[in-house]
Design an enzyme around this catalytic site. Structure first.
Site, PDB file in Angstrom:
ATOM      1  N   GLU A  71       0.772  -1.216  -0.098  1.00  0.00           N
ATOM      2  CA  GLU A  71      -0.171  -0.041   0.428  1.00  0.00           C
ATOM      3  C   GLU A  71       0.806   1.393   0.038  1.00  0.00           C
ATOM      4  O   GLU A  71       0.548   2.204  -0.530  1.00  0.00           O
ATOM      5  CB  GLU A  71      -0.888  -0.005   1.235  1.00  0.00           C
ATOM      6  N   SER A 331     -23.652 -29.866  53.637  1.00  0.00           N
ATOM      7  CA  SER A 331     -22.741 -30.214  54.813  1.00  0.00           C
ATOM      8  C   SER A 331     -21.508 -29.203  54.811  1.00  0.00           C
ATOM      9  O   SER A 331     -20.753 -29.313  55.639  1.00  0.00           O
ATOM     10  CB  SER A 331     -22.392 -31.625  54.922  1.00  0.00           C
TER      11      SER A 331
END
Length: 677
Positions: A71, A331
């Protein structure tokens, strides 16, 4: 010269355009990161697009190499406009009627991405040039790159390199192959036409052109190009990460203005445990789900928070965070009963308890297997989760006292409506959240202090470390639970753990810890439906041991503090500790001359003079009432046995909290917590 008319002067451009509009950068997706910056989950931006910002150092360098080669090869050297490329494009336009090569620099493309989409006109191009100059004057080359990385279009609702890398390759852009990087360079030029999930042939052709240009520019080798072209393009988009979904849903609602959520979680562990939860529940049943909490005992960081087995499952109500749901703890509250009894001098791990039929008012507890074991040590009673010895101890401790201790440590229990605080709370007759239970269990690995949990790293620390019990009793619980019989997939003595099963088989729990970590597991139905056979030891404990295995490393036991009373059996204990007498607490309260510690009083702050350099000195402990002989203990360790007098001498070993207890000949006791300074 070329017959072109410039529509505006530079001054007119400046007047009309003003500064660059950076608002597009503010409409990014909200996303959550783990403790190492790894993406946990992302949310689409308000406009429905996936737009995830990325820093330049978070992107594979080969992407920048290929991008500049394709680019803008002179990106580092121009000031926003490549004059040579622009002159070439203008000459081509003048001689051929159209530009044969692009003149837009990466800075100009970044400028275009910041503006609303405009037609390809000369005026629009001049505007880009002006904006590019503005960007170059205001930002560094790296920052301009990051604007491009954040906004470049990649097809559909995917914008920005990071979102594209995740969508097409399922990974962060930190490590890209040459073929992957080339495809991500090619897509923004024609994102819809080149989408690999819609047009794989066009995507591949565009990618190969990027590779050819990079080869011609000598930034890759011929072998690199060959391998890159051999890579098949992705044929469909991948899902974005969706870890810790239940928690991040809550955080986004709680902090609507935050775009980045920084969590204490470990993404690798979170993903592993979510997979474990999903796989286990698929085997267990269609409506079952599970929650898992992992705490770093050192600093209270929550390393993983699995709220449910499958976030997208309607049958499992996967969107609900079951780690924060009120459920019966079964428990799992029993260790707190024992810790309180040990800390207050009522019992010791080798104290003998009665596992035999008993009635407390209208309540008649029974063991899970409907059997009785006779006389057992407190150690064995807790390891095998016997209900009757736990009820006996809780009756001695007092339910209200236990509840107050738990609440002061940050464990919020919800009692049934219109219910008195009774002995049933010790066997699961309350509501509790898994995350709170796990935090409380972490206290057993931290000298009895529960940590302040940290999930969101951006929230200010609360510094709410709260004492649950004393160091000696915390270690005693850890030592007992480390000897609990493991499930079939676990090795004995590896971790300290406790399981729980709620009434009606609606909840199965397992919570365990070693020196470094505490993990809590809950399994059940989100609608609170019963599940026959849903037992903590059989269902939740195997998940707990698998979760510890996924942490990696050895399981180091909790270190033993000094001055812990050691005994091989009950015969080695002081007489009042050898056997818990029935009604010991009641006796202390109803005796004609009840036993009570006179000095020091509850909550006293005692100055030892250590800050003035004074040597350690004795303290006189005084009691009144009760029946001699008396046994005094500090933090569970005896300092005087079978003394007829109401006084004892104690030499503190340093500053801190101390639990002072006294027991008389009838088993009555009293206890106070003092602070030494």
């Amino acid at each position: 010269m070329l017959g072109l008319t410039i529509p505006w002067s530079v001054n007119e451009l400046q007047r009309r355009m003003g500064p660059p509009d950076l608002s597009a950068l503010q409409t990014a997706s909200t996303f959550a990161l783990d403790r190492n910056g790894v993406l946990l989950r992302a949310f689409a931006a308000p406009d429905g697009r996936w737009r995830l910002p990325a820093k330049a150092e978070e992107v594979d360098p080969k992407f920048f190499t290929l991008l500049k080669a394709y680019e803008d090869k002179r990106y580092e050297n121009h000031s926003g406009v490549d004059v040579r490329a622009l002159a070439r494009a203008l000459w081509q336009y003048a001689t051929h009627g159209r530009a044969l090569s692009g003149a837009s620099t990466l800075t100009m493309q970044a400028a275009r991405l910041l503006e609303p989409r405009a037609p390809h006109t000369l005026a629009a191009k001049l505007k880009q040039i002006y904006r590019a100059k503005q960007l170059e004057a205001r930002f560094s080359k790296k920052q301009i790159f990051e604007i491009y990385l954040a906004l470049a279009p990649y097809g559909g609702n995917v914008e920005g390199l990071r979102a594209a890398s995740l969508a097409y390759f399922g990974k962060e852009p930190r490590r890209l192959s040459t073929g992957e990087a080339a495809l991500l360079v090619a897509l923004p030029q024609a994102p819809e036409a080149r989408r690999p999930d819609h047009a794989p042939a066009r995507a591949q052709a565009a990618r190969d052109r990027v590779i050819d240009r990079a080869l011609a520019a000598h930034v890759i080798t011929a072998e690199d190009a060959r391998r890159a072209k051999a890579e098949p393009p992705p044929l469909k988009r991948k899902d974005f990460p969706n870890l810790a979904a239940q928690v991040t849903d809550q955080l986004v609602k709680a902090h609507p203005d935050r775009r980045v959520l920084r969590l204490a979680y470990d993404a690798r562990l979170q993903k592993s445990l979510e997979e474990l939860a999903r796989r286990k529940c698929e085997r267990l049943g269609p409506k079952l789900t599970t929650a898992i909490i992992v705490i770093d005992n050192h600093n209270g960081h929550v390393l993983a928070h699995v709220g449910g087995a499958d976030y997208f499952s309607k049958d499992r109500a996967g969107a609900l965070d079951m780690a924060r749901a009120l459920r019966s703890p079964g428990s799992t509250l029993k260790p707190f009963i024992y810790a309180t009894a040990f800390a207050e001098g009522l019992a010791h791990p080798e104290t003998l308890l009665d596992d035999s039929p008993a009635r407390y008012g209208l309540w008649r507890p029974v063991n899970f297997d409907d059997t009785f074991h006779g006389t057992v040590t407190a150690r064995k009673a807790l390891q095998f989760s016997l209900n009757l010895p736990a009820a006996q101890l809780l009756n001695a401790v007092g339910p209200a006292r236990l509840l107050a201790r738990l609440r002061s440590a940050g464990l919020h229990l919800k009692l049934p409506k219109d219910s008195d605080v009774g002995l049933a709370i010790g066997l699961g007759g309350v509501g509790a959240r898994l995350i709170d239970l796990t935090r409380a269990y972490a206290a057993f690995a931290r000298d009895g202090v529960a940590p302040d949990l940290i999930e969101n790293l951006d929230d200010p620390p609360k510094a709410e470390n709260r004492r649950l019990t004393e160091p000696a009793s915390a270690w005693q619980i850890a030592d007992i639970l480390r000897g609990a019989p493991p499930p079939d997939n676990g090795a004995a003595g590896r971790i300290a753990f406790k399981t729980g099963t709620s009434y009606g088989y609606r909840d199965a729990l397992a919570i365990g810890f070693d020196r470094a970590h505490t993990i809590g597991v809950w399994v059940g139905r989100a609608d609170n439906g019963p599940v026959p056979g849903l037992i903590g030891r059989q269902v939740a404990a195997p998940i707990l041991f698998d979760a510890f295995a996924r942490l990696g490393g050895a399981n180091e036991p909790v270190p033993r503090p000094e001055n812990v009373l050691q005994a091989r059996n009950s015969a080695d204990l002081p007489p009042p500790l050898r056997h818990l007498r029935h009604g010991a607490k009641t006796m202390a309260a109803t005796h004609a001359n009840p036993l009570k510690i006179f000095f020091p009083p509850e909550g006293a702050r005692i100055d030892l003079g250590l800050s003035q350099g004074r040597d350690k000195s004795d303290l006189t402990l005084k009691a009144q009432g009760g029946a001699p002989p008396f046994t005094w203990t500090v933090n569970g360790a005896p300092i005087q046995q079978a003394a007829a007098r109401h006084e004892a001498r104690w030499t503190p070993d340093g500053a801190g909290f101390a639990r002072v207890s006294v027991i008389d000949a009838n088993g009555a006791s009293d206890s106070v917590l003092v602070r030494l300074e």
